[in-house]
Design an enzyme around this catalytic site. Structure first.
Site, PDB file in Angstrom:
ATOM      1  CD  GLU A 103      31.892   0.803  27.222  1.00  0.00           C
ATOM      2  OE1 GLU A 103      31.506   0.003  27.412  1.00  0.00           O
ATOM      3  OE2 GLU A 103      32.598   0.881  26.334  1.00  0.00           O
ATOM      4  CE1 TYR A 115      30.796   6.281  37.549  1.00  0.00           C
ATOM      5  CE2 TYR A 115      29.003   5.836  35.815  1.00  0.00           C
ATOM      6  CZ  TYR A 115      29.956   5.235  36.798  1.00  0.00           C
ATOM      7  OH  TYR A 115      29.730   4.213  37.242  1.00  0.00           O
TER       8      TYR A 115
END
Ligand SMILES: CC(C)(COP(=O)(O)OP(=O)(O)OC[C@H]1O[C@@H](n2cnc3c(N)ncnc32)[C@H](O)[C@@H]1OP(=O)(O)O)[C@@H](O)C(=O)NCCC(=O)NCCS
Length: 149
Positions: A103, A115
């Protein structure tokens, strides 16, 4: 790079306060994470006797979860974040996880970019997940199966 040690915790607390002003982990949380080894697996990059970065992953199932990831301000922008993430991916793969999840705050551009470039895909958005501030959470997932799951 090496595993996290309890003697790192005072230094981690200082870094956390600096890097995560809204949600720094308390010392008790870090002790609980250390107590949860080997399921919780933390890596530290030490440079000149100081913690330059750290990251951790929750293992033990089909789905591994990134717990945290941080690089000291003075060490940022030199590839350490990517190396820490690669280490978590390697640990999850070695544990036979099919997916690695995380998250990230919607307003954290550098982390989201890291990411995305490592292959994580946006799975869902949790509205106003981070408080205070009403910031959305982006739930991201990396497929470790090579498309065979
Ligand atoms: C996010 C963080 C871990 C990145 O660490 P880093 O060592 O600076 O990152 P790297 O030098 O390895 O960069 C890897 C990639 O991240 C992205 N990135 C890093 N800093 C960036 C910035 N300021 N702006 C945009 N993208 C950035 C880029 O995609 C970069 O790849 P590139 O250099 O090929 O463009 C670091 O900024 C950090 O600790 N931030 C504060 C804590 C935090 O937000 N942790 C993540 C919580 S989910």
């Amino acid at each position: 790079m090496r595993d996290l040690r309890w003697t790192d915790l005072p230094e981690l607390s200082l870094l956390e306060a600096d890097l995560f002003p809204d949600d720094a982990w308390a010392q008790e949380t870090w002790w609980a994470e250390l107590a949860a080894r080997p399921r919780r697996s933390y890596v530290v990059e030490e440079q000149d006797g100081r913690v330059a970065g750290y990251a951790g992953v929750d293992l033990g199932g089909d789905v591994a979860d990134v717990m945290t990831m941080a690089v000291a301000p003075a060490a940022q922008g030199r590839g350490l974040g990517r190396r820490l993430l690669d280490e978590l991916v390697a640990r999850a793969a070695a544990d036979h996880a099919a997916y690695l999840m995380l998250e990230v705050r919607e307003d954290n551009g550098p982390a989201r970019r890291l990411y995305e470039t490592r292959g994580f895909e946006l799975l869902t958005v949790r509205r106003r997940y981070y408080q205070p501030g009403d910031v959305d959470a982006h739930v991201m997932r990396l497929d470790l199966t090579g498309g065979t799951a």
